[in-house]
Design a protein around this motif. Sequence first.
Motif, PDB file in Angstrom:
ATOM      1  N   PHE A  57      -2.007   7.238 -10.146  1.00  0.00           N
ATOM      2  CA  PHE A  57      -2.514   6.023  -9.509  1.00  0.00           C
ATOM      3  C   PHE A  57      -2.150   5.886  -8.035  1.00  0.00           C
ATOM      4  O   PHE A  57      -2.824   5.154  -7.320  1.00  0.00           O
ATOM      5  N   CYS A  58      -1.102   6.507  -7.573  1.00  0.00           N
ATOM      6  CA  CYS A  58      -0.637   6.299  -6.188  1.00  0.00           C
ATOM      7  C   CYS A  58      -0.331   7.625  -5.509  1.00  0.00           C
ATOM      8  O   CYS A  58       0.703   7.767  -4.864  1.00  0.00           O
ATOM      9  N   ASN A  59      -1.180   8.607  -5.639  1.00  0.00           N
ATOM     10  CA  ASN A  59      -0.855   9.953  -5.165  1.00  0.00           C
ATOM     11  C   ASN A  59      -1.152  10.085  -3.675  1.00  0.00           C
ATOM     12  O   ASN A  59      -2.087  10.762  -3.266  1.00  0.00           O
ATOM     13  N   VAL A  60      -0.328   9.460  -2.838  1.00  0.00           N
ATOM     14  CA  VAL A  60      -0.504   9.508  -1.393  1.00  0.00           C
ATOM     15  C   VAL A  60       0.007  10.856  -0.890  1.00  0.00           C
ATOM     16  O   VAL A  60       1.168  11.218  -1.100  1.00  0.00           O
ATOM     17  N   CYS A  61      -0.863  11.611  -0.248  1.00  0.00           N
ATOM     18  CA  CYS A  61      -0.525  12.919   0.331  1.00  0.00           C
ATOM     19  C   CYS A  61       0.117  13.855  -0.694  1.00  0.00           C
ATOM     20  O   CYS A  61       0.991  14.653  -0.351  1.00  0.00           O
ATOM     21  N   CYS A  62      -0.261  13.744  -1.939  1.00  0.00           N
ATOM     22  CA  CYS A  62       0.248  14.579  -3.043  1.00  0.00           C
ATOM     23  C   CYS A  62       1.751  14.425  -3.260  1.00  0.00           C
ATOM     24  O   CYS A  62       2.383  15.266  -3.899  1.00  0.00           O
ATOM     25  N   LEU A  63       2.342  13.358  -2.741  1.00  0.00           N
ATOM     26  CA  LEU A  63       3.773  13.139  -2.960  1.00  0.00           C
ATOM     27  C   LEU A  63       4.060  12.751  -4.409  1.00  0.00           C
ATOM     28  O   LEU A  63       5.132  13.050  -4.933  1.00  0.00           O
ATOM     29  N   GLY A  64       3.106  12.101  -5.062  1.00  0.00           N
ATOM     30  CA  GLY A  64       3.283  11.781  -6.474  1.00  0.00           C
ATOM     31  C   GLY A  64       3.372  13.040  -7.323  1.00  0.00           C
ATOM     32  O   GLY A  64       4.169  13.128  -8.257  1.00  0.00           O
ATOM     33  N   PHE A  65       2.559  14.038  -6.989  1.00  0.00           N
ATOM     34  CA  PHE A  65       2.615  15.307  -7.708  1.00  0.00           C
ATOM     35  C   PHE A  65       3.943  16.017  -7.458  1.00  0.00           C
ATOM     36  O   PHE A  65       4.535  16.598  -8.377  1.00  0.00           O
ATOM     37  N   MET A  66       4.423  15.954  -6.220  1.00  0.00           N
ATOM     38  CA  MET A  66       5.723  16.574  -5.921  1.00  0.00           C
ATOM     39  C   MET A  66       6.847  15.871  -6.678  1.00  0.00           C
ATOM     40  O   MET A  66       7.776  16.511  -7.164  1.00  0.00           O
ATOM     41  N   ALA A  67       6.765  14.550  -6.788  1.00  0.00           N
ATOM     42  CA  ALA A  67       7.763  13.817  -7.568  1.00  0.00           C
ATOM     43  C   ALA A  67       7.714  14.245  -9.028  1.00  0.00           C
ATOM     44  O   ALA A  67       8.758  14.380  -9.683  1.00  0.00           O
ATOM     45  N   VAL A 102       5.973   2.887  -1.741  1.00  0.00           N
ATOM     46  CA  VAL A 102       5.942   2.123  -0.485  1.00  0.00           C
ATOM     47  C   VAL A 102       4.679   2.455   0.309  1.00  0.00           C
ATOM     48  O   VAL A 102       3.993   1.551   0.810  1.00  0.00           O
ATOM     49  N   LEU A 103       4.350   3.750   0.427  1.00  0.00           N
ATOM     50  CA  LEU A 103       3.145   4.131   1.170  1.00  0.00           C
ATOM     51  C   LEU A 103       1.879   3.599   0.508  1.00  0.00           C
ATOM     52  O   LEU A 103       0.946   3.157   1.196  1.00  0.00           O
ATOM     53  N   SER A 104       1.847   3.603  -0.812  1.00  0.00           N
ATOM     54  CA  SER A 104       0.673   3.075  -1.518  1.00  0.00           C
ATOM     55  C   SER A 104       0.535   1.578  -1.308  1.00  0.00           C
ATOM     56  O   SER A 104      -0.571   1.079  -1.085  1.00  0.00           O
ATOM     57  N   LEU A 105       1.644   0.859  -1.380  1.00  0.00           N
ATOM     58  CA  LEU A 105       1.586  -0.586  -1.145  1.00  0.00           C
ATOM     59  C   LEU A 105       1.172  -0.894   0.283  1.00  0.00           C
ATOM     60  O   LEU A 105       0.381  -1.817   0.521  1.00  0.00           O
ATOM     61  N   LEU A 106       1.677  -0.128   1.243  1.00  0.00           N
ATOM     62  CA  LEU A 106       1.262  -0.322   2.637  1.00  0.00           C
ATOM     63  C   LEU A 106      -0.228  -0.039   2.811  1.00  0.00           C
ATOM     64  O   LEU A 106      -0.920  -0.756   3.544  1.00  0.00           O
ATOM     65  N   ALA A 107      -0.728   0.989   2.142  1.00  0.00           N
ATOM     66  CA  ALA A 107      -2.154   1.306   2.243  1.00  0.00           C
ATOM     67  C   ALA A 107      -3.000   0.187   1.644  1.00  0.00           C
ATOM     68  O   ALA A 107      -4.031  -0.195   2.224  1.00  0.00           O
ATOM     69  N   VAL A 108      -2.585  -0.368   0.529  1.00  0.00           N
ATOM     70  CA  VAL A 108      -3.331  -1.466  -0.093  1.00  0.00           C
ATOM     71  C   VAL A 108      -3.332  -2.696   0.813  1.00  0.00           C
ATOM     72  O   VAL A 108      -4.361  -3.338   1.021  1.00  0.00           O
ATOM     73  N   VAL A 109      -2.170  -3.019   1.382  1.00  0.00           N
ATOM     74  CA  VAL A 109      -2.077  -4.173   2.289  1.00  0.00           C
ATOM     75  C   VAL A 109      -2.944  -3.941   3.523  1.00  0.00           C
ATOM     76  O   VAL A 109      -3.656  -4.848   3.980  1.00  0.00           O
ATOM     77  N   LEU A 110      -2.927  -2.716   4.062  1.00  0.00           N
ATOM     78  CA  LEU A 110      -3.739  -2.407   5.235  1.00  0.00           C
ATOM     79  C   LEU A 110      -5.224  -2.528   4.915  1.00  0.00           C
ATOM     80  O   LEU A 110      -5.998  -3.076   5.718  1.00  0.00           O
TER      81      LEU A 110
END
Length: 142
Positions: A57-67, A102-110
């Motif tokens: 749901f929040c795979n910003v720059c594939c960081l979710g996959f790395m996690a 955090v990046l996903s929430l910032l993207a949604v707010v933006l």
Amino acid sequence: MDSSVSIDLQPRDGGKVGPDASAPLYSTYPYTGPAQGFPVQPPPRDFVLWSLFNTFFCNVCCLGFMALVFSFKARDRKVLGDSNGAESYGKTAKCLNITVLVLSLLAVVLIIILMATGAVALSHAVQQGNQNRINYGFNYGN
């Protein structure tokens, strides 16, 4: 022809439970648990569910996959008994999950801010167009 079968469940040695009748019913294996007085450390966390959520749901720059990768590494280390390695990979997965969230929430707010300002700008443009039509006499209906 009526035949019946009966099974005798009584022990054949006269009721003895072991080498002698006074043998205990429980096993006499040595105790291998933690020693008295020492705190039991919980196993290190691997954050697999959080990483799966971020991957889907929040795979910003594939960081979710790395996690998710680091979470699986932490789980593998935990299974192998390497608690230091599991803790290290778990901390990395936790940091990546926090960053993704955090990046996903910032993207949604933006996106919400951009949509709101775009709607306001569009509203002003429509009002300006209507005002220009009224001021310059462009009346298409007559």
